[in-house]
Design a protein around this motif. Structure first.
Motif, PDB file in Angstrom:
ATOM      1  N   PHE A  19       0.797  -1.469  -0.100  1.00  0.00           N
ATOM      2  CA  PHE A  19       0.041  -0.016   0.123  1.00  0.00           C
ATOM      3  C   PHE A  19       0.772   1.094   0.042  1.00  0.00           C
ATOM      4  O   PHE A  19       0.655   2.115  -0.803  1.00  0.00           O
ATOM      5  N   ALA A  20       1.952   1.325   1.008  1.00  0.00           N
ATOM      6  CA  ALA A  20       2.632   2.472   0.909  1.00  0.00           C
ATOM      7  C   ALA A  20       3.652   2.714  -0.137  1.00  0.00           C
ATOM      8  O   ALA A  20       4.002   3.774  -0.482  1.00  0.00           O
ATOM      9  N   ALA A  21       3.807   1.635  -0.911  1.00  0.00           N
ATOM     10  CA  ALA A  21       4.804   1.621  -2.265  1.00  0.00           C
ATOM     11  C   ALA A  21       4.103   2.423  -3.324  1.00  0.00           C
ATOM     12  O   ALA A  21       4.610   2.906  -4.064  1.00  0.00           O
ATOM     13  N   LYS A  22       2.731   2.393  -3.141  1.00  0.00           N
ATOM     14  CA  LYS A  22       2.224   3.018  -4.553  1.00  0.00           C
ATOM     15  C   LYS A  22       0.895   4.418  -4.205  1.00  0.00           C
ATOM     16  O   LYS A  22       0.037   4.363  -4.788  1.00  0.00           O
ATOM     17  N   GLY A  25       2.808  11.092  -3.840  1.00  0.00           N
ATOM     18  CA  GLY A  25       2.284  12.433  -3.169  1.00  0.00           C
ATOM     19  C   GLY A  25       1.628  12.400  -1.889  1.00  0.00           C
ATOM     20  O   GLY A  25       1.439  13.392  -1.433  1.00  0.00           O
ATOM     21  N   ALA A  26       1.786  11.341  -1.236  1.00  0.00           N
ATOM     22  CA  ALA A  26       1.311  11.040   0.104  1.00  0.00           C
ATOM     23  C   ALA A  26       2.596  11.377   1.115  1.00  0.00           C
ATOM     24  O   ALA A  26       3.658  11.052   0.998  1.00  0.00           O
ATOM     25  N   GLY A  27       2.217  11.915   2.153  1.00  0.00           N
ATOM     26  CA  GLY A  27       3.344  12.026   3.225  1.00  0.00           C
ATOM     27  C   GLY A  27       3.244  11.274   4.505  1.00  0.00           C
ATOM     28  O   GLY A  27       3.917  11.303   5.393  1.00  0.00           O
ATOM     29  N   ALA A  68     -13.290  11.546  -0.194  1.00  0.00           N
ATOM     30  CA  ALA A  68     -13.537  13.229  -0.455  1.00  0.00           C
ATOM     31  C   ALA A  68     -13.324  14.024   0.774  1.00  0.00           C
ATOM     32  O   ALA A  68     -13.043  15.162   0.509  1.00  0.00           O
ATOM     33  N   ARG A  69     -13.528  13.636   1.814  1.00  0.00           N
ATOM     34  CA  ARG A  69     -13.714  14.618   2.952  1.00  0.00           C
ATOM     35  C   ARG A  69     -12.248  14.724   3.630  1.00  0.00           C
ATOM     36  O   ARG A  69     -11.949  15.719   4.086  1.00  0.00           O
ATOM     37  N   TRP A  70     -11.280  14.029   3.354  1.00  0.00           N
ATOM     38  CA  TRP A  70      -9.920  13.880   3.948  1.00  0.00           C
ATOM     39  C   TRP A  70      -8.921  13.965   2.923  1.00  0.00           C
ATOM     40  O   TRP A  70      -7.558  13.795   2.978  1.00  0.00           O
ATOM     41  N   SER A  71      -9.332  14.288   1.322  1.00  0.00           N
ATOM     42  CA  SER A  71      -8.340  14.051   0.298  1.00  0.00           C
ATOM     43  C   SER A  71      -7.338  13.182   0.419  1.00  0.00           C
ATOM     44  O   SER A  71      -6.289  13.420   0.258  1.00  0.00           O
ATOM     45  N   LEU A  72      -7.896  12.053   0.550  1.00  0.00           N
ATOM     46  CA  LEU A  72      -7.022  10.678   0.578  1.00  0.00           C
ATOM     47  C   LEU A  72      -6.393  10.543  -0.605  1.00  0.00           C
ATOM     48  O   LEU A  72      -7.068  10.650  -1.792  1.00  0.00           O
ATOM     49  N   VAL A  73      -4.933  10.021  -0.540  1.00  0.00           N
ATOM     50  CA  VAL A  73      -4.314   9.492  -1.915  1.00  0.00           C
ATOM     51  C   VAL A  73      -5.072   8.295  -2.263  1.00  0.00           C
ATOM     52  O   VAL A  73      -5.295   7.914  -3.337  1.00  0.00           O
ATOM     53  N   ALA A  96      -3.935   6.960   3.129  1.00  0.00           N
ATOM     54  CA  ALA A  96      -2.608   7.780   2.795  1.00  0.00           C
ATOM     55  C   ALA A  96      -3.139   9.089   2.525  1.00  0.00           C
ATOM     56  O   ALA A  96      -4.276   9.250   1.753  1.00  0.00           O
ATOM     57  N   ALA A  97      -2.507  10.115   3.112  1.00  0.00           N
ATOM     58  CA  ALA A  97      -2.883  11.415   2.728  1.00  0.00           C
ATOM     59  C   ALA A  97      -1.654  12.350   2.721  1.00  0.00           C
ATOM     60  O   ALA A  97      -0.644  11.652   3.130  1.00  0.00           O
ATOM     61  N   ARG A  98      -1.677  13.613   2.359  1.00  0.00           N
ATOM     62  CA  ARG A  98      -0.579  14.467   2.488  1.00  0.00           C
ATOM     63  C   ARG A  98      -0.080  14.671   3.626  1.00  0.00           C
ATOM     64  O   ARG A  98       1.193  14.602   3.963  1.00  0.00           O
ATOM     65  N   HIS A  99      -0.868  14.675   4.641  1.00  0.00           N
ATOM     66  CA  HIS A  99      -0.564  14.991   6.046  1.00  0.00           C
ATOM     67  C   HIS A  99      -1.109  14.117   6.910  1.00  0.00           C
ATOM     68  O   HIS A  99      -2.238  13.626   6.908  1.00  0.00           O
ATOM     69  N   ARG A 100      -0.592  13.688   8.304  1.00  0.00           N
ATOM     70  CA  ARG A 100      -0.957  12.803   8.974  1.00  0.00           C
ATOM     71  C   ARG A 100      -2.544  13.014   9.678  1.00  0.00           C
ATOM     72  O   ARG A 100      -3.131  12.059   9.620  1.00  0.00           O
TER      73      ARG A 100
END
Lengths: 146, 82
Positions: A19-22, A25-27, A68-73, A96-100
């Motif tokens: 999951f984390a490998a693809k 853009g997520a942080g 949609a609500r948390w702009s998930l990657v 996965a999202a840009r910020h934690r």
């Protein structure tokens, strides 16, 4: 986004790594795993029943809302059914999202909704017999915060 | 004809996981009332509406939901996923 409703065990490490490998853009990646509580050794097994068809649709709906609500990657939900022993993983969520903050919030949202709005039912088997797990008022109340 | 599915203790009380039901009931509530009058096992399964949930064509719904055009109904207790 991926939903898997399965009888087979899953490999938390392998799924988390894949999951984390693809998630370009997520942080932040958050994963949660639920285990079968063994009730101090009293549990012989847990049987999980679900509603094939509705289960997948209901989970996909929650995931679209979370995205949609948390702009998930990306997001992943794996949930098992069938007979499980104490200590076995029942389910996992990955977000996965840009910020934690968004990844944590989306994971909690998905957990709260999976508890009360995904059509699964748990039955605990012990030496005393078998008993359906009752839904808890706290779990229903937890939905209100979203 | 509507396919009616039962899960968890609702299934155990009714004794089958699914059945096809011929009915003229206009709403879920009307069907519940009709089934309860038919046989005791339905009374046992549907006696406490507070602990019963219904899905109409795989969407969680209220008991007042219309059965017009509905293909699949499901009755079950509050869900316990996660």
């Amino acid at each position: 986004m991926q939903v898997s409703v399965q009888a087979e065990p899953f490999d938390l490490g392998a799924l988390s790594n894949a999951f984390a490998a693809k998630v370009a853009g997520a942080g932040a990646v958050v994963t949660f795993t639920g285990l079968v509580r063994d009730n101090g050794g009293a549990l012989a097994a847990m049987e999980i029943e679900h509603y094939p068809g509705m289960t997948e649709k209901a989970i996909a709906g929650m995931m679209h809302e979370a995205k949609a609500r948390w702009s998930l990657v990306d997001a992943l939900v794996v949930h098992r059914y069938g007979r499980l022993a104490g200590g076995e993983p029942i389910m996992m969520v990955a977000t996965a999202a840009r910020h934690r903050a968004n990844a944590f919030a989306a994971a909690e949202f998905l957990m709260d909704y999976l508890k009360s709005r995904a059509p699964f039912w748990k039955k605990e088997l012990s030496a005393d017999g078998a008993e359906w797990v009752a839904a808890r008022d706290e779990d229903e109340a937890a939905l209100k915060r979203w | 004809m509507i396919d009616v599915l039962y899960f968890a203790w609702v299934r155990e009380r009714i004794g089958v996981p699914r059945e096809r039901i011929e009915t003229q009931a206009a709403t879920v509530m009307e069907l519940i009332t009709e089934l309860k009058a038919r046989e005791e096992r339905y009374e046992w399964a549907f006696g406490d509406l507070a602990s019963l949930r219904v899905a109409v064509d795989q969407e969680l719904s209220g008991f007042e939901a219309s059965l017009s055009g509905v293909r699949e109904l499901a009755f079950f207790p509050p869900m316990t996923g996660g």
